[in-house]
Design a protein around this motif. Structure first.
Motif, PDB file in Angstrom:
ATOM      1  N   HIS A  28       0.830  -1.209   0.000  1.00 47.83           N
ATOM      2  CA  HIS A  28       0.000   0.000   0.000  1.00 47.83           C
ATOM      3  C   HIS A  28       0.867   1.262   0.000  1.00 47.83           C
ATOM      4  N   LYS A  29       1.975   1.220   0.704  1.00 50.74           N
ATOM      5  CA  LYS A  29       2.836   2.395   0.791  1.00 50.74           C
ATOM      6  C   LYS A  29       3.634   2.631  -0.487  1.00 50.74           C
ATOM      7  N   ASP A  30       4.265   1.576  -1.010  1.00 48.03           N
ATOM      8  CA  ASP A  30       5.199   1.731  -2.127  1.00 48.03           C
ATOM      9  C   ASP A  30       4.516   1.772  -3.495  1.00 48.03           C
ATOM     10  N   ILE A  31       3.357   1.194  -3.608  1.00 44.08           N
ATOM     11  CA  ILE A  31       2.732   1.076  -4.932  1.00 44.08           C
ATOM     12  C   ILE A  31       1.374   1.758  -4.989  1.00 44.08           C
ATOM     13  N   HIS A  32       0.491   1.395  -4.061  1.00 44.95           N
ATOM     14  CA  HIS A  32      -0.859   1.949  -4.134  1.00 44.95           C
ATOM     15  C   HIS A  32      -0.862   3.462  -3.930  1.00 44.95           C
ATOM     16  N   CYS A  33      -0.170   3.945  -2.927  1.00 46.49           N
ATOM     17  CA  CYS A  33      -0.154   5.395  -2.677  1.00 46.49           C
ATOM     18  C   CYS A  33       0.571   6.150  -3.788  1.00 46.49           C
ATOM     19  N   VAL A  34       1.629   5.553  -4.337  1.00 46.20           N
ATOM     20  CA  VAL A  34       2.347   6.210  -5.434  1.00 46.20           C
ATOM     21  C   VAL A  34       1.453   6.334  -6.662  1.00 46.20           C
ATOM     22  N   ASN A  35       0.724   5.274  -6.998  1.00 42.18           N
ATOM     23  CA  ASN A  35      -0.205   5.350  -8.129  1.00 42.18           C
ATOM     24  C   ASN A  35      -1.343   6.330  -7.864  1.00 42.18           C
ATOM     25  N   ALA A  36      -1.789   6.378  -6.623  1.00 42.98           N
ATOM     26  CA  ALA A  36      -2.884   7.295  -6.296  1.00 42.98           C
ATOM     27  C   ALA A  36      -2.443   8.749  -6.432  1.00 42.98           C
ATOM     28  N   LYS A  37      -1.215   9.055  -6.001  1.00 41.80           N
ATOM     29  CA  LYS A  37      -0.729  10.435  -6.130  1.00 41.80           C
ATOM     30  C   LYS A  37      -0.452  10.801  -7.585  1.00 41.80           C
ATOM     31  N   GLU A  58       0.256  15.814  -0.069  1.00 39.51           N
ATOM     32  CA  GLU A  58       1.125  14.907   0.676  1.00 39.51           C
ATOM     33  C   GLU A  58       0.511  14.526   2.017  1.00 39.51           C
ATOM     34  N   GLN A  59      -0.112  15.475   2.688  1.00 39.36           N
ATOM     35  CA  GLN A  59      -0.752  15.164   3.961  1.00 39.36           C
ATOM     36  C   GLN A  59      -1.909  14.190   3.789  1.00 39.36           C
ATOM     37  N   GLN A  60      -2.678  14.363   2.713  1.00 41.39           N
ATOM     38  CA  GLN A  60      -3.795  13.455   2.468  1.00 41.39           C
ATOM     39  C   GLN A  60      -3.299  12.048   2.119  1.00 41.39           C
ATOM     40  N   ALA A  61      -2.201  11.954   1.349  1.00 38.18           N
ATOM     41  CA  ALA A  61      -1.653  10.644   1.029  1.00 38.18           C
ATOM     42  C   ALA A  61      -1.115   9.938   2.286  1.00 38.18           C
ATOM     43  N   LYS A  62      -0.500  10.711   3.160  1.00 41.06           N
ATOM     44  CA  LYS A  62      -0.007  10.128   4.413  1.00 41.06           C
ATOM     45  C   LYS A  62      -1.161   9.655   5.285  1.00 41.06           C
ATOM     46  N   LYS A  63      -2.212  10.430   5.344  1.00 42.60           N
ATOM     47  CA  LYS A  63      -3.384  10.024   6.129  1.00 42.60           C
ATOM     48  C   LYS A  63      -4.055   8.796   5.509  1.00 42.60           C
TER      49      LYS A  63
END
Length: 341
Positions: A132-141, A151-156
Motif C-alpha cells: 500500500h505504501k510503495d505502490i498503491h499510494c504512489v499510483n494514487a498520487k 502529501e498530507q492526504q496521502a499520508k493520512k
C-alpha cells in the motif's frame, strides 16, 4: 441481533492468543466429528461434547494452524515503472507478485452466530502495508492533480489503511471447518476466497482530491421599465437634482409692477377669461388709465394657486375672427374713443 462475541486477541495490534476461544452447543454435528477424526493422527475418543471441545481447541491453537484465505496477484512496481515485454509471461514475472493472505482462527461459535472468525497473520499484514505504501499510494498520487495538502492526504490515507488492515477480521460460517487439515491448517472452500480478496481490496481507498471551489457570480438584477426610481444604480452613485427645464414662453418679462412674491412660473392666463380684460376709456372720467401690467400679473392672482394653462397654440382658435370687439368692452365706447383720437 445477537452480540458479537470476539476475544481480546481479535482486536487491532493484539498478539495471537495461546488458546482459541471455542464455544460448542449441547449437540455435536456429525460433520464436525468426521472432520476431527480425519485430521487427528492419533485416534482419540469423541463421544461427548467436552471431548470434541478439547480436541478442536488443541488443533486450532497449534502454531502451525495457519489458514490460507486467498491469494492476490499484485504489481511489484508503480504503473510508471512497469516493464513492457512482448512475452506476457516475462512481463508478468517481472511486474507482478503473488501474496498469500494467511490468517489464524481466533473464535469459533456454534451456539449464537454459527461462525468462525479469522485474523490476519503479522507477516501478511506487513506485506499488505508495504504494498500500500510503495505502490498503491504512489499510483494514487500520480493519478490526481496537485494541491496544497496532497502529501498530507496521502499520508493520512496510508495511516487509515494500517488501522483498517490490523482491525480486519473475516467471519464465515462454521461449515468452513470442513476444510481443516492436519495440524490445524486449512483453506476456505465454496468460493469464500474471492470474498476475502474483495474485502481486502476494498480497504485500499483511492486518493480523493478536494472538490473545486464554487465561485458565486453576483449578477445585477435587470433594470425593467417598472423598476422604482431608487434602484441600485441611483443608490450607488447619487447625483444632485437638476432643476426642471423652463419653457421659453413661461418666462415673464421684467416689469416694475411685478413683486417678489411670485414663486411659480405658472402662466397668468389660467383663470382669466377674455371678457374680464377691460381696456381704459379715452378719458380719465370714465375708467382707469390703461395699463398693460394687468394683462400679465396682478397681486390678487399671485395670492391663490393657479393651475397650469395649455400652450398658447391651443388658445389660437379663441383669438380668431370669432372674438369681436364686444369681448374686450369696446362695443359702447368705440365711437367716443375714436372721436377723441
Amino acid at each position: 441481533m445477537p452480540p458479537q462475541l470476539l476475544p481480546a486477541s481479535a482486536a487491532a495490534f493484539a498478539p495471537r492468543a495461546s488458546s482459541v476461544n471455542v464455544v460448542l452447543g449441547s449437540k455435536i454435528e456429525p460433520w464436525l466429528t468426521q472432520t476431527l477424526k480425519r485430521v487427528n493422527k492419533v485416534k482419540r475418543p469423541l463421544n461427548s461434547v467436552p471431548q470434541h471441545h478439547r480436541c478442536l481447541t488443541e488443533i486450532l491453537s497449534s502454531p502451525n494452524a495457519i489458514w490460507t484465505l486467498t491469494s492476490m496477484m499484485l504489481p511489484k512496481l508503480p504503473d510508471s515503472e512497469l516493464r513492457t515485454d512482448s512475452n506476457p509471461l516475462v512481463e508478468a514475472m517481472f511486474n507482478y507478485q503473488l501474496i498469500h493472505v494467511e490468517a489464524y482462527i481466533v473464535h469459533v461459535d456454534m451456539v449464537l452466530r454459527n461462525e468462525v472468525a479469522y485474523k490476519l497473520t503479522p507477516d501478511t499484514i506487513e506485506a499488505l502495508i508495504q504494498y500500500h505504501k510503495d505502490i498503491h499510494c504512489v499510483n494514487a498520487k500520480a493519478g490526481t492533480y496537485e494541491w496544497s495538502e496532497k502529501e498530507q492526504q496521502a499520508k493520512k490515507l496510508h495511516e487509515d489503511f494500517i488501522q483498517a488492515i490490523n482491525r480486519f477480521v473475516y467471519r464465515t460460517h462454521v461449515s468452513a471447518l470442513e476444510g481443516l487439515e492436519e495440524e490445524g491448517a486449512g483453506e476456505l472452500l465454496c468460493g469464500k476466497s474471492e470474498e476475502v480478496k474483495n474485502n481486502i481490496t476494498g480497504l485500499m481507498k483511492p486518493l480523493l482530491p478536494p472538490p473545486p471551489r464554487i465561485v458565486d457570480v453576483v449578477r445585477q438584477p435587470p433594470l425593467l421599465p417598472s423598476s422604482p426610481v431608487g434602484s441600485i444604480w441611483s443608490q450607488s452613485t447619487p447625483s444632485p437634482a437638476l432643476p426642471a427645464p423652463v419653457e421659453a414662453w413661461r418666462v415673464l418679462p421684467s416689469s416694475p409692477s411685478v413683486t417678489s412674491s411670485a414663486e411659480s412660473n405658472t402662466p397668468i392666463w389660467a383663470n382669466m377669461a377674455f371678457s374680464e380684460v377691460q381696456l381704459p376709456s379715452p378719458t380719465p372720467s370714465y375708467s382707469q388709465p390703461y395699463s398693460s401690467a394687468g394683462l400679465f400679473y396682478s397681486s390678487s392672482m399671485a395670492s391663490a394657486p393657479i393651475p397650469a394653462l395649455p400652450l398658447p397654440s391651443m388658445l389660437a382658435p379663441q383669438c380668431g375672427v370669432s372674438v369681436g370687439y364686444g369681448g374686450f368692452g369696446w362695443d359702447s365706447r368705440f365711437q367716443e374713443y375714436a372721436a377723441t383720437m
